[in-house]
Write a protein that holds these residues in place. Structure first.
Motif, PDB file in Angstrom:
ATOM      1  N   THR A 149     -48.973  47.000 -53.089  1.00 43.03           N
ATOM      2  CA  THR A 149     -47.897  46.004 -53.108  1.00 43.03           C
ATOM      3  C   THR A 149     -46.542  46.691 -53.164  1.00 43.03           C
ATOM      4  OG1 THR A 149     -49.364  44.468 -54.268  1.00 43.03           O
ATOM      5  CG2 THR A 149     -47.020  43.958 -54.277  1.00 43.03           C
ATOM      6  N   ASP A 150     -46.425  47.710 -53.984  1.00 46.84           N
ATOM      7  CA  ASP A 150     -45.165  48.452 -54.064  1.00 46.84           C
ATOM      8  C   ASP A 150     -44.847  49.135 -52.738  1.00 46.84           C
ATOM      9  OD1 ASP A 150     -44.586  47.717 -56.639  1.00 46.84           O
ATOM     10  OD2 ASP A 150     -45.248  49.600 -57.549  1.00 46.84           O
ATOM     11  N   LYS A 151     -45.844  49.645 -52.061  1.00 47.27           N
ATOM     12  CA  LYS A 151     -45.600  50.279 -50.760  1.00 47.27           C
ATOM     13  C   LYS A 151     -45.077  49.256 -49.757  1.00 47.27           C
ATOM     14  CE  LYS A 151     -49.130  53.846 -51.355  1.00 47.27           C
ATOM     15  NZ  LYS A 151     -50.438  54.355 -50.893  1.00 47.27           N
ATOM     16  N   VAL A 152     -45.694  48.074 -49.753  1.00 48.17           N
ATOM     17  CA  VAL A 152     -45.214  47.009 -48.863  1.00 48.17           C
ATOM     18  C   VAL A 152     -43.748  46.700 -49.159  1.00 48.17           C
ATOM     19  CG1 VAL A 152     -45.448  44.557 -48.305  1.00 48.17           C
ATOM     20  CG2 VAL A 152     -47.490  45.992 -48.481  1.00 48.17           C
ATOM     21  N   ASN A 153     -43.430  46.558 -50.433  1.00 45.86           N
ATOM     22  CA  ASN A 153     -42.048  46.211 -50.788  1.00 45.86           C
ATOM     23  C   ASN A 153     -41.076  47.348 -50.533  1.00 45.86           C
ATOM     24  OD1 ASN A 153     -43.479  44.120 -53.120  1.00 45.86           O
ATOM     25  ND2 ASN A 153     -41.858  43.374 -51.795  1.00 45.86           N
ATOM     26  N   SER A 154     -41.523  48.594 -50.673  1.00 44.79           N
ATOM     27  CA  SER A 154     -40.614  49.712 -50.385  1.00 44.79           C
ATOM     28  C   SER A 154     -40.204  49.706 -48.921  1.00 44.79           C
ATOM     29  CB  SER A 154     -41.273  51.043 -50.756  1.00 44.79           C
ATOM     30  OG  SER A 154     -42.335  51.377 -49.882  1.00 44.79           O
ATOM     31  N   LEU A 155     -41.120  49.323 -48.030  1.00 48.17           N
ATOM     32  CA  LEU A 155     -40.803  49.214 -46.604  1.00 48.17           C
ATOM     33  C   LEU A 155     -39.890  48.018 -46.351  1.00 48.17           C
ATOM     34  CD1 LEU A 155     -43.393  49.586 -43.738  1.00 48.17           C
ATOM     35  CD2 LEU A 155     -41.640  47.842 -43.662  1.00 48.17           C
TER      36      LEU A 155
ATOM     37  N   LYS B 223     -32.527  33.394 -51.735  1.00 47.18           N
ATOM     38  CA  LYS B 223     -32.211  34.739 -51.252  1.00 47.18           C
ATOM     39  C   LYS B 223     -33.461  35.613 -51.292  1.00 47.18           C
ATOM     40  CE  LYS B 223     -27.322  34.870 -52.613  1.00 47.18           C
ATOM     41  NZ  LYS B 223     -26.276  35.656 -53.322  1.00 47.18           N
ATOM     42  N   ALA B 224     -33.510  36.555 -50.349  1.00 48.12           N
ATOM     43  CA  ALA B 224     -34.587  37.538 -50.377  1.00 48.12           C
ATOM     44  C   ALA B 224     -34.396  38.462 -51.573  1.00 48.12           C
ATOM     45  CB  ALA B 224     -34.594  38.341 -49.087  1.00 48.12           C
ATOM     46  N   ARG B 225     -35.494  39.061 -52.015  1.00 43.96           N
ATOM     47  CA  ARG B 225     -35.426  39.941 -53.175  1.00 43.96           C
ATOM     48  C   ARG B 225     -35.833  41.361 -52.781  1.00 43.96           C
ATOM     49  NH1 ARG B 225     -38.445  35.466 -56.852  1.00 43.96           N
ATOM     50  NH2 ARG B 225     -40.032  35.901 -55.272  1.00 43.96           N
ATOM     51  N   LEU B 226     -34.965  42.329 -53.070  1.00 43.17           N
ATOM     52  CA  LEU B 226     -35.365  43.723 -53.001  1.00 43.17           C
ATOM     53  C   LEU B 226     -36.058  44.053 -54.318  1.00 43.17           C
ATOM     54  CD1 LEU B 226     -32.570  43.503 -51.182  1.00 43.17           C
ATOM     55  CD2 LEU B 226     -32.993  45.963 -50.971  1.00 43.17           C
ATOM     56  N   ILE B 227     -37.151  44.764 -54.242  1.00 45.16           N
ATOM     57  CA  ILE B 227     -38.000  45.007 -55.411  1.00 45.16           C
ATOM     58  C   ILE B 227     -37.933  46.491 -55.797  1.00 45.16           C
ATOM     59  CG2 ILE B 227     -40.336  44.860 -56.331  1.00 45.16           C
ATOM     60  CD1 ILE B 227     -39.102  42.143 -55.645  1.00 45.16           C
ATOM     61  N   PRO B 228     -37.512  46.815 -57.014  1.00 44.61           N
ATOM     62  CA  PRO B 228     -37.501  48.213 -57.448  1.00 44.61           C
ATOM     63  C   PRO B 228     -38.916  48.791 -57.440  1.00 44.61           C
ATOM     64  CG  PRO B 228     -36.199  46.845 -58.933  1.00 44.61           C
ATOM     65  CD  PRO B 228     -36.946  45.914 -58.041  1.00 44.61           C
ATOM     66  N   VAL B 229     -39.057  49.962 -56.846  1.00 48.30           N
ATOM     67  CA  VAL B 229     -40.368  50.594 -56.681  1.00 48.30           C
ATOM     68  C   VAL B 229     -40.281  52.050 -57.096  1.00 48.30           C
ATOM     69  CG1 VAL B 229     -42.046  51.383 -54.976  1.00 48.30           C
ATOM     70  CG2 VAL B 229     -41.154  49.057 -54.843  1.00 48.30           C
ATOM     71  N   SER B 230     -41.222  52.478 -57.916  1.00 49.78           N
ATOM     72  CA  SER B 230     -41.401  53.892 -58.229  1.00 49.78           C
ATOM     73  C   SER B 230     -42.715  54.352 -57.612  1.00 49.78           C
ATOM     74  CB  SER B 230     -41.435  54.118 -59.745  1.00 49.78           C
ATOM     75  OG  SER B 230     -40.195  53.783 -60.328  1.00 49.78           O
ATOM     76  N   SER B 231     -42.669  55.444 -56.881  1.00 47.19           N
ATOM     77  CA  SER B 231     -43.879  55.913 -56.208  1.00 47.19           C
ATOM     78  C   SER B 231     -44.914  56.376 -57.225  1.00 47.19           C
ATOM     79  CB  SER B 231     -43.552  57.046 -55.237  1.00 47.19           C
ATOM     80  OG  SER B 231     -42.947  58.135 -55.910  1.00 47.19           O
ATOM     81  N   GLN B 232     -46.192  56.191 -56.873  1.00 46.93           N
ATOM     82  CA  GLN B 232     -47.294  56.522 -57.778  1.00 46.93           C
ATOM     83  C   GLN B 232     -48.358  57.317 -57.045  1.00 46.93           C
ATOM     84  OE1 GLN B 232     -48.742  52.963 -59.862  1.00 46.93           O
ATOM     85  NE2 GLN B 232     -46.839  51.933 -59.309  1.00 46.93           N
ATOM     86  N   GLN B 233     -49.080  58.126 -57.801  1.00 42.26           N
ATOM     87  CA  GLN B 233     -50.220  58.855 -57.264  1.00 42.26           C
ATOM     88  C   GLN B 233     -51.433  57.923 -57.196  1.00 42.26           C
ATOM     89  OE1 GLN B 233     -50.406  62.171 -56.195  1.00 42.26           O
ATOM     90  NE2 GLN B 233     -48.170  61.986 -56.313  1.00 42.26           N
ATOM     91  N   PRO B 234     -52.389  58.213 -56.324  1.00 42.38           N
ATOM     92  CA  PRO B 234     -53.625  57.415 -56.307  1.00 42.38           C
ATOM     93  C   PRO B 234     -54.329  57.463 -57.658  1.00 42.38           C
ATOM     94  CG  PRO B 234     -53.486  58.814 -54.356  1.00 42.38           C
ATOM     95  CD  PRO B 234     -52.375  59.239 -55.259  1.00 42.38           C
ATOM     96  N   MET B 235     -55.006  56.371 -57.994  1.00 41.55           N
ATOM     97  CA  MET B 235     -55.783  56.345 -59.230  1.00 41.55           C
ATOM     98  C   MET B 235     -56.979  57.287 -59.173  1.00 41.55           C
ATOM     99  SD  MET B 235     -55.943  52.380 -60.493  1.00 41.55           S
ATOM    100  CE  MET B 235     -54.467  51.445 -60.901  1.00 41.55           C
ATOM    101  N   GLN B 236     -57.589  57.416 -57.996  1.00 41.09           N
ATOM    102  CA  GLN B 236     -58.735  58.315 -57.848  1.00 41.09           C
ATOM    103  C   GLN B 236     -58.213  59.744 -57.693  1.00 41.09           C
ATOM    104  OE1 GLN B 236     -61.998  56.298 -55.260  1.00 41.09           O
ATOM    105  NE2 GLN B 236     -60.088  55.256 -54.736  1.00 41.09           N
ATOM    106  N   GLN B 237     -58.260  60.484 -58.771  1.00 43.96           N
ATOM    107  CA  GLN B 237     -57.677  61.812 -58.808  1.00 43.96           C
ATOM    108  C   GLN B 237     -58.654  62.867 -58.297  1.00 43.96           C
ATOM    109  OE1 GLN B 237     -54.368  62.778 -59.918  1.00 43.96           O
ATOM    110  NE2 GLN B 237     -54.185  60.594 -59.445  1.00 43.96           N
TER     111      GLN B 237
END
Length: 879
Positions: A299-305, A560-574
């Protein structure tokens, strides 16, 4: 006779013209009038008529493996549901649905469960491919709405393919992009994908980023746009909110190109070039798909784009849009009617206002008031014993969901598993208590919605075989037995669609994006004749709307559209020392989902006949593996065995495997046994693209190809994969031990000793066959190596009613064989050796090959491979 309908495969939603005669579909072709494909059709769509035979279909209802009448089966279903609700509450009953269902099927399923039984535990396999997009859309736009349309691809000046191998997975759209690039040489295409896929054939730039690092890439792009003065402040002021906080978060996460390069594994120069292109190009379309969605932070990746599009005002304009490519033919339609556990019908959520509205519209006695379990949690609840009755429709979760062993345990524990299915042999069906035969494509009658919000008709071309019924009919019959006859007394799918359309406009007045109330008064005749139309469809917009948000108005409380703050994350499967390789899973060109439909046609097996593992040459060398060796991927959950395919298109340290093979088609080819049951906490979508595995070779003493006229219950200690042929069933076999007696082996596994056999040496090549009254029963070819002849000429021998003595002896002679070659063009069955021979004889372009062999002239998805062969042959000449 010809009839128009819609393809049941990907979300492009291609129109089809079917040629019919005497209750048979003779052929299918692309509908030139359909706006999605304009007459084109990929190889899967082109072979649909080969998948409609009644053989291998589920024809009769059954309980515990015993055929019963429909009344007996439906009475049992209703009785068990009522008992579970009375004893354990509505939450003890659940449904797991599918993007293969039609909108009308989906609608009545959700109405029964959420409105009349009171259980919101209704989810769909669309959770596995589209849930992150849904969540991202709702956060940004206030509604699950794809802003653009396919026409935007033809007028854009920059197209991004983000986590999307459209050349294989959405080939008709890819061909539209290719045509647009030919018409507009200034059009640039950027592919953002950890793999060098066939889609890179069109790429002006391939960003082969580290898996899972998409958000870091788009955060860095947002920072670049702000720092270089490419933000549309006027648009943000009037039509969007949250920019400053979003930019601050992006700056803290990925402040510059150097940090972006570290996080993504990309080159500074390539990043700079991409950022400059994006900044300078007003008409930009960003196509994204499962590579973005199937993540624990999808979801964060979608919003970052989407943030980058909103920051530049690139939305609701011709040639400018973020654009989700839907995975299934009716994933969008399922979302429209509340197919996801966190939705109600007509794109409404579970707010008290919406719950009340839907309850009043349905006159529902037991309206669910809060969201139900999403897919992974739903099956966890089944395993815990909380869900007593599970009804699965038109999907195969034992193969498609992560952590296969957990799903198996859950289904075995469940008190009652009901499966509505059209095919007689699926992994999930084997664990069903009640099996209900359902109609399939070519028999179903209703609507689907594609990736650009276009509603199209699927029409009935054939009667369902045996006693199969339509899904909506099955659901309504159960509802009637539960005491809800008045609310489910639909005479025809047109009545269901009309109710669905009316609900979309009920107390709407422009407050909700999804509105097709303009179609709510269609007569049955008008419904039968309905032409493709994009929603919204209202009395004010009776012909549908191509692009959304062109007026700058969104469906949030502020409009209004909303820009969503996103912090990148590593995959859960390490990655760990025990599982050091990153696993990527996905679709291949010629197969679909778990092959219940595509597995019925030999045409679609020649391109990739067995499960495989794509490896970078460095990883192959490290593990002492050669191309076409058998190798094993494993972790704590299970193992996958497939053929090694060595390709520089893989990043070192990463592997790719296909998602399609099942226990019906392979010994150890189910990839999801390796994927942990982890998901995006917002969308609930599983992390299917970032597994963690270790790799090892599989020792083999011999390899074999088996052709058999009879169904074979394979019970081998070693490796096997089933490969349907035209006249027989084919198998690839391998094992680590050479049998003491091949005659005994044949008796054990094939039911009889060979009538004829020829072995060159004790551990050398063997050819053996068995016949009955001169007709070939089986043919076995064994070799210590991996190389075998083309099976098609041998397969044709199974069509002969009486082989002569000479023909029988020729089966054992290898000098009669023709060379085996990988199929390149499935549409016209043109293989690698044939293409190489044509190149060597003077066909030095894709166009010349098409003129000589027809390859590449239909769906075009083989064109990247044709170009690769042309390049290889040219390189061989220079050396």
């Amino acid at each position: 006779m010809k009839q128009q309908t819609t393809c049941p495969y990907c979300g492009v939603g291609c129109g089809i013209t079917a040629e019919l005669s005497a209750n048979r579909i003779l052929s299918v072709s692309g509908d030139p009038q359909h706006p999605a494909n304009r007459g084109r059709l990929c190889v899967k769509g082109s072979t649909l008529h080969e998948t409609t035979a009644p053989e291998a279909r589920l024809l009769l209802p059954s309980i515990e493996g015993r055929a019963v009448s429909w009344d007996t089966a439906l009475d049992k279903v209703a009785r068990q549901i009522r008992q579970a609700v009375d004893q354990h509450g509505a939450g003890s009953v659940a449904m797991y649905l599918s993007g293969q269902l039609l909108t009308e099927d989906y609608y009545v399923a959700n109405k029964l469960m959420k409105g009349f039984l009171g259980s919101a535990h209704v989810d769909t396999n669309s959770r596995l491919c589209m849930a992150s997009t849904v969540a991202g859309h709702k956060r940004a736009f206030g509604a699950d709405a794809v802003p653009g349309c396919y026409e935007d691809l033809e007028i854009a000046d920059l197209i991004l393919l983000v986590g999307s191998n459209a050349a294989w997975n959405h080939p008709i759209l890819y061909q539209r992009i290719q045509a647009a690039k030919q018409a507009n040489p200034s059009l640039r295409v950027v592919v953002i994908d950890p793999r060098a896929t066939a889609s890179c054939d069109l790429a002006d730039l391939h960003l082969q980023l580290q898996p899972g690092s998409d958000a870091a890439l788009f955060n860095a792009l947002l920072v670049y746009l702000a720092d270089q003065g490419h933000v549309d402040h006027a648009f943000l002021l009037q039509h969007a909110e949250g920019f400053e906080q979003t930019l601050a978060t992006a700056r803290a996460d990925t402040p510059d190109i150097s940090i972006a390069a570290t996080k993504t594994g990309l080159d500074n120069h390539d990043l700079t070039r991409f950022f400059r292109w994006f900044a300078a190009t007003e008409r930009t379309v960003s196509l994204f798909s499962q590579g973005v969605n199937q993540s624990s932070s999808g979801t964060d990746k979608v919003n970052s784009l989407i943030n980058c599009h909103l920051a530049t005002g690139r939305i609701g304009k011709p040639g400018s849009s973020p654009f989700s490519l839907t995975g299934q033919p009716n994933a969008m339609g399922g979302r429209e009617v509340g197919g996801l556990a966190n939705q109600l019908a007509a794109h409404m959520d579970f707010s008290p206002e919406n719950v009340d509205r839907v309850q009043r519209f349905w006159n529902a006695p037991n309206m669910a008031s809060e969201p139900g379990h999403k897919a992974l949690e739903l099956f966890n609840a089944v395993e815990r014993g909380e869900i007593k009755v599970l009804w699965i429709m038109a999907t195969n979760p034992l193969v498609s969901l992560p952590d296969t062993q957990l799903i198996r345990r859950a289904l075995k524990r469940c008190e009652l598993v009901i499966v509505s299915e059209s095919m007689a042999d699926t992994d999930t069906l084997q664990l069903a208590d009640i099996c209900l035969p359902a109609s399939s494509w070519g028999e179903k009658y209703g609507t689907v919605t594609n990736s650009e919000r276009c509603i199209s008709r699927q029409r009935s071309l054939l009667p369902p075989p045996g006693e199969a019924r339509h899904d909506w009919q099955i659901i309504c019959e159960v509802a009637k037995r539960l005491g809800f006859a008045e609310a489910f007394n639909y005479p025809h799918p047109a009545a269901i669609f009309a109710e669905h359309a009316a609900l979309s406009g009920f107390e709407n007045a422009g407050k909700r994006c999804f509105d097709i109330s303009g179609l709510s008064r269609l007569s049955q005749t008008e419904y039968d004749q309905l032409q493709p139309i994009q929603w919204p469809v209202t009395t004010d917009a009776p012909y549908g709307t191509q692009r959304l948000f062109s007026n700058g108005k969104f469906f949030t409380p502020s409009a209004k559209a909303r820009l969503i703050p996103v912090s990148s994350q590593q995959p859960m499967q390490q990655l760990t020392d025990e599982a050091p390789l990153r696993l990527n899973t996905g679709r291949i060109r010629d197969q679909w989902h778990t092959m219940t439909r595509t597995g019925r046609t030999p045409t679609l097996f020649r391109h990739r006949a067995e499960p495989f593992i794509d490896l970078h040459p460095l990883d192959a060398a490290t593990h002492a593996l050669q191309d076409q060796d058998l190798a094993r991927l494993e972790n704590a959950q299970g193992q996958f065995i497939g053929r090694v395919r060595i390709t520089p298109g893989q990043r070192p340290g990463e592997v790719f495997v296909p998602m399609h093979w099942t226990q019906s088609f392979s010994s150890e080819g189910r990839c999801n046994v390796l994927i942990e049951s982890v998901a995006d906490p917002i969308s609930g979508q599983p992390e299917s693209k970032q597994g963690a595995v270790r790799l090892s070779g599989v020792a083999t003493a011999w390899h074999a190809r088996l052709l058999t006229a009879r169904h074979l219950s394979v019970n081998l200690r070693g490796y096997w994969a089933r490969m349907p042929q035209q006249h027989a069933m084919g198998y690839a076999l391998a094992d680590s031990d050479w049998p003491e007696s091949w005659s005994d082996w044949c008796l054990q596994h094939l039911g009889q000793r060979p009538d004829l056999s020829l072995q060159t040496q004790p551990n050398g090549q063997l050819r053996a066959c068995a016949l009955e009254n001169g007709k070939l029963l089986w043919l076995l070819l064994v070799s210590p190596d991996k190389h075998f002849p083309d099976l098609k000429p041998l397969d044709r021998q199974f069509a002969r009613s009486n082989l002569t003595a000479l023909q029988q002896l020729n089966l054992l002679k290898s000098d009669q064989d023709s060379a085996s070659g990988e199929l390149i063009c499935s549409c016209f069955q043109v293989d690698d050796p044939t293409i190489r021979a044509a190149i060597q004889s003077g066909c030095h372009s894709v166009e010349a090959l098409g003129k000589a062999l027809s390859c590449g002239t239909n769906c075009g998805s083989c064109i990247p491979e044709l170009k690769a062969l042309l390049a290889q042959e040219a390189e061989d000449v220079t050396h």
